[in-house]
Scaffold this active site. Structure first.
Site, PDB file in Angstrom:
ATOM      1  N   ARG A 125      21.313  32.647 -12.908  1.00 20.55           N
ATOM      2  CA  ARG A 125      21.722  34.010 -13.261  1.00 20.55           C
ATOM      3  C   ARG A 125      22.845  33.956 -14.298  1.00 20.55           C
ATOM      4  O   ARG A 125      22.661  33.295 -15.300  1.00 20.55           O
ATOM      5  CB  ARG A 125      22.110  34.783 -12.009  1.00 20.55           C
ATOM      6  CG  ARG A 125      21.489  36.157 -11.980  1.00 20.55           C
ATOM      7  CD  ARG A 125      21.807  36.920 -10.751  1.00 20.55           C
ATOM      8  NE  ARG A 125      22.948  36.429 -10.022  1.00 20.55           N
ATOM      9  CZ  ARG A 125      23.496  37.057  -9.016  1.00 20.55           C
ATOM     10  NH1 ARG A 125      23.007  38.202  -8.629  1.00 20.55           N
ATOM     11  NH2 ARG A 125      24.524  36.571  -8.382  1.00 20.55           N
TER      12      ARG A 125
ATOM     13  N   GLN B 197      13.283  25.524  -7.932  1.00 19.78           N
ATOM     14  CA  GLN B 197      14.674  25.253  -7.540  1.00 19.78           C
ATOM     15  C   GLN B 197      15.064  25.935  -6.238  1.00 19.78           C
ATOM     16  O   GLN B 197      16.067  25.611  -5.620  1.00 19.78           O
ATOM     17  CB  GLN B 197      15.625  25.747  -8.651  1.00 19.78           C
ATOM     18  CG  GLN B 197      15.476  24.990  -9.930  1.00 19.78           C
ATOM     19  CD  GLN B 197      15.912  25.812 -11.136  1.00 19.78           C
ATOM     20  OE1 GLN B 197      17.036  25.693 -11.592  1.00 19.78           O
ATOM     21  NE2 GLN B 197      15.034  26.651 -11.653  1.00 19.78           N
ATOM     22  N   ARG B 198      14.304  26.930  -5.846  1.00 21.12           N
ATOM     23  CA  ARG B 198      14.677  27.692  -4.642  1.00 21.12           C
ATOM     24  C   ARG B 198      13.994  27.170  -3.383  1.00 21.12           C
ATOM     25  O   ARG B 198      14.535  27.246  -2.283  1.00 21.12           O
ATOM     26  CB  ARG B 198      14.306  29.160  -4.841  1.00 21.12           C
ATOM     27  CG  ARG B 198      15.118  29.858  -5.917  1.00 21.12           C
ATOM     28  CD  ARG B 198      15.858  31.048  -5.361  1.00 21.12           C
ATOM     29  NE  ARG B 198      14.964  32.018  -4.820  1.00 21.12           N
ATOM     30  CZ  ARG B 198      14.656  33.183  -5.384  1.00 21.12           C
ATOM     31  NH1 ARG B 198      15.190  33.505  -6.544  1.00 21.12           N
ATOM     32  NH2 ARG B 198      13.848  34.028  -4.797  1.00 21.12           N
TER      33      ARG B 198
ATOM     34  N   LYS C 222      15.965  43.115  -3.532  1.00 16.76           N
ATOM     35  CA  LYS C 222      16.045  44.466  -4.106  1.00 16.76           C
ATOM     36  C   LYS C 222      16.087  45.414  -2.916  1.00 16.76           C
ATOM     37  O   LYS C 222      15.918  44.990  -1.772  1.00 16.76           O
ATOM     38  CB  LYS C 222      14.866  44.752  -5.024  1.00 16.76           C
ATOM     39  CG  LYS C 222      13.538  44.388  -4.427  1.00 16.76           C
ATOM     40  CD  LYS C 222      12.463  44.410  -5.479  1.00 16.76           C
ATOM     41  CE  LYS C 222      11.215  43.754  -4.925  1.00 16.76           C
ATOM     42  NZ  LYS C 222      10.217  43.467  -5.906  1.00 16.76           N
TER      43      LYS C 222
ATOM     44  N   ASP D 241      22.733  29.734  -7.329  1.00 22.13           N
ATOM     45  CA  ASP D 241      23.566  29.921  -8.527  1.00 22.13           C
ATOM     46  C   ASP D 241      24.994  29.405  -8.343  1.00 22.13           C
ATOM     47  O   ASP D 241      25.710  29.180  -9.308  1.00 22.13           O
ATOM     48  CB  ASP D 241      23.627  31.409  -8.907  1.00 22.13           C
ATOM     49  CG  ASP D 241      22.252  32.033  -9.046  1.00 22.13           C
ATOM     50  OD1 ASP D 241      21.295  31.293  -9.319  1.00 22.13           O
ATOM     51  OD2 ASP D 241      22.138  33.262  -8.868  1.00 22.13           O
TER      52      ASP D 241
ATOM     53  N   MET E 133      17.578  27.975 -13.583  1.00 24.14           N
ATOM     54  CA  MET E 133      18.092  29.280 -13.137  1.00 24.14           C
ATOM     55  C   MET E 133      19.621  29.263 -13.076  1.00 24.14           C
ATOM     56  O   MET E 133      20.267  28.328 -13.542  1.00 24.14           O
ATOM     57  CB  MET E 133      17.503  29.614 -11.776  1.00 24.14           C
ATOM     58  CG  MET E 133      16.068  30.086 -11.825  1.00 24.14           C
ATOM     59  SD  MET E 133      15.529  30.588 -10.174  1.00 24.14           S
ATOM     60  CE  MET E 133      14.062  31.510 -10.589  1.00 24.14           C
TER      61      MET E 133
ATOM     62  N   ASP F  51      26.653  36.935  -3.724  1.00 24.21           N
ATOM     63  CA  ASP F  51      27.757  37.870  -3.987  1.00 24.21           C
ATOM     64  C   ASP F  51      27.312  39.331  -3.922  1.00 24.21           C
ATOM     65  O   ASP F  51      28.029  40.185  -3.378  1.00 24.21           O
ATOM     66  CB  ASP F  51      28.473  37.548  -5.307  1.00 24.21           C
ATOM     67  CG  ASP F  51      27.536  37.584  -6.503  1.00 24.21           C
ATOM     68  OD1 ASP F  51      26.291  37.537  -6.316  1.00 24.21           O
ATOM     69  OD2 ASP F  51      28.041  37.670  -7.635  1.00 24.21           O
TER      70      ASP F  51
HETATM   71  O1  F6P Z   1      20.101  34.484  -7.658  1.00 28.14           O
HETATM   72  C1  F6P Z   1      19.132  33.518  -7.435  1.00 28.14           C
HETATM   73  C2  F6P Z   1      18.073  33.555  -8.509  1.00 28.14           C
HETATM   74  O2  F6P Z   1      17.156  32.500  -8.271  1.00 28.14           O
HETATM   75  C3  F6P Z   1      18.606  33.459  -9.934  1.00 28.14           C
HETATM   76  O3  F6P Z   1      18.987  32.167 -10.309  1.00 28.14           O
HETATM   77  C4  F6P Z   1      17.445  34.023 -10.703  1.00 28.14           C
HETATM   78  O4  F6P Z   1      17.879  34.597 -11.921  1.00 28.14           O
HETATM   79  C5  F6P Z   1      16.899  35.099  -9.793  1.00 28.14           C
HETATM   80  O5  F6P Z   1      17.364  34.773  -8.479  1.00 28.14           O
HETATM   81  C6  F6P Z   1      15.406  35.203  -9.761  1.00 28.14           C
HETATM   82  O6  F6P Z   1      15.055  36.274  -8.968  1.00 28.14           O
HETATM   83  P1  F6P Z   1      13.564  36.569  -8.465  1.00 28.14           P
HETATM   84  O7  F6P Z   1      13.329  35.675  -7.280  1.00 28.14           O
HETATM   85  O8  F6P Z   1      13.572  38.000  -8.118  1.00 28.14           O
HETATM   86  O9  F6P Z   1      12.651  36.213  -9.591  1.00 28.14           O
END
Ligand code: F6P
Length: 363
Positions: free
Chosen positions: A189, A289-290, A82, A145, A187, A120
């Protein structure tokens, strides 16, 4: 003979983190220092590092990369998803244009070029900043994503799919033991790539993606037909952005006002339970997943992207993004990237494969 000028380049990670970012940073630093004798400055916390005063930067030397960073999840530079410099949110709810501070920061550091590792959204913001500041910019695509256009893979996607497949591998035996329907929400998006890939690899019986409007009676039919075949359980994977019959998506509003997808699995689970009479449980996989150790594919493409991005800077190229196409690392114009989208191709090989396997896509 004139000697090539020593350059000072900046590198930052922007947007949501993912596995493989450190491998990309490492590749940039290795190539820039060993290949060209340049200096590399790591910009902290995405665009924040150049908007804040004092500037938040650190020199990245080969000494930092002692051997473990390639293997680490997250990003050693920090990131934000953000705080768009063109509409920076203030505590009173208004926004402010801080792009000038970013460009000034870039100049203050005497940077010759910027390499931005982002999705993106970040590509749009960073290319706009580069145009405003008139500086050389190369993008490296990353996002779990996998929705960055013109590249088959973005850094982080493969590891996220592996996490989702592992979740299905863990859900299947407990589903079978308890004769349950298990819903796994992943996830992605606005794109269904994680759900589609993981659903095929993890043996899902239904894959629900935002690109295909879901008719839950079709999913219920599939579950009932499995029962008739003698199967006592079912696995359903759904993307977080799947729309309900009303066309609504399910969101969560966070304390900072940010709105994110999340929770549709529970809504679908309750309806599937009602339609099938089967005991249903829901797992929302979320940020698992991240994080985590990047898999080999992410390490490989991150390394190839990092090296190629530096080579493009050396060639004097700008406003392009490195991309993976046909087993090669190439570069594509950022203008072409930011004006397209990359959702699941409904005529593509994976949708055909899923249908060929008898997986319900909810249509
Ligand atoms: O764009 C990556 C992502 O992990 C999306 O799959 C998911 O909707 C979003 O970011 C989650 O964002 P945050 O980390 O702000 O919760």
């Amino acid at each position: 003979m004139t000697e090539a000028k020593t350059k000072r380049i900046g590198v930052l990670t922007s947007g949501g983190d993912c596995a493989g970012l450190n491998a990309a940073i490492r590749a940039v630093v290795h190539r820039a220092i060993q290949g060209y004798g340049w200096e590399v400055l790591g910009i902290r916390d995405g665009t924040m590092g150049l908007m804040e005063r004092p500037l938040m930067v650190e020199e990245l030397s080969l000494r930092i990369f002692t051997g473990n960073i390639l293997r680490m999840g997250g990003t050693i530079l920090g990131t934000v998803n953000k705080g768009d410099p063109f509409a920076y949110p203030l505590p009173d709810g208004t926004v402010e244009d801080r792009s000038g501070a970013f460009v000034e920061g870039f100049r203050e550091l005497g940077l010759d070029a910027l390499i931005g590792i982002g999705g993106d959204g970040s590509m749009k913001i960073l290319s706009r900043l580069a145009r405003q500041g008139g500086f050389q910019f190369i993008g490296i695509p990353k996002t779990i994503d996998n929705d960055v256009p013109l590249t088959e893979f973005s850094v982080g996607f493969a590891t996220a799919v592996t996490a989702a497949v592992e979740a299905l591998d863990r859900l299947q035996p407990t589903a079978a033991s308890h004769q349950r329907v298990m819903i796994l929400e992943v996830m992605g998006r606005d794109a269904g790539h994680i759900a589609l890939n993981a659903g095929i690899a993890g043996g899902a019986d239904a894959i629900l993606i935002p690109e295909i409007p879901v008719r839950l009676e079709k999913v219920a039919e599939k579950i009932k037909s499995l029962r008739e075949q003698g199967r006592n359980h079912a696995l359903v994977i759904c993307a977080e952005s799947v729309k309900l019959a009303s066309g609504e998506a399910v969101y969560q509003k966070h304390a900072d006002g940010e709105i994110r997808y999340g929770g549709v699995g529970h809504v679908l689970g309750a309806r599937i339970e009602h339609l099938t009479g089967a005991e249903t449980r829901v797992t929302v996989l979320g940020h698992v997943q991240r994080g985590g150790v990047p898999g080999s594919r992410d390490r490989i493409i991150a390394s190839a992207f990092g090296v190629h991005a530096v080579d493009l800077v050396a060639q004097g190229k700008s406003m392009c993004m490195v991309a993976w196409q046909n087993r090669e690392v190439v570069d594509v114009a950022l203008d072409d990237v930011i004006t397209r989208n990359r959702c699941v191709n409904l005529d593509g090989a994976l949708v055909r494969t899923a249908r060929g396997l008898g997986i319900s896509l909810g249509d």
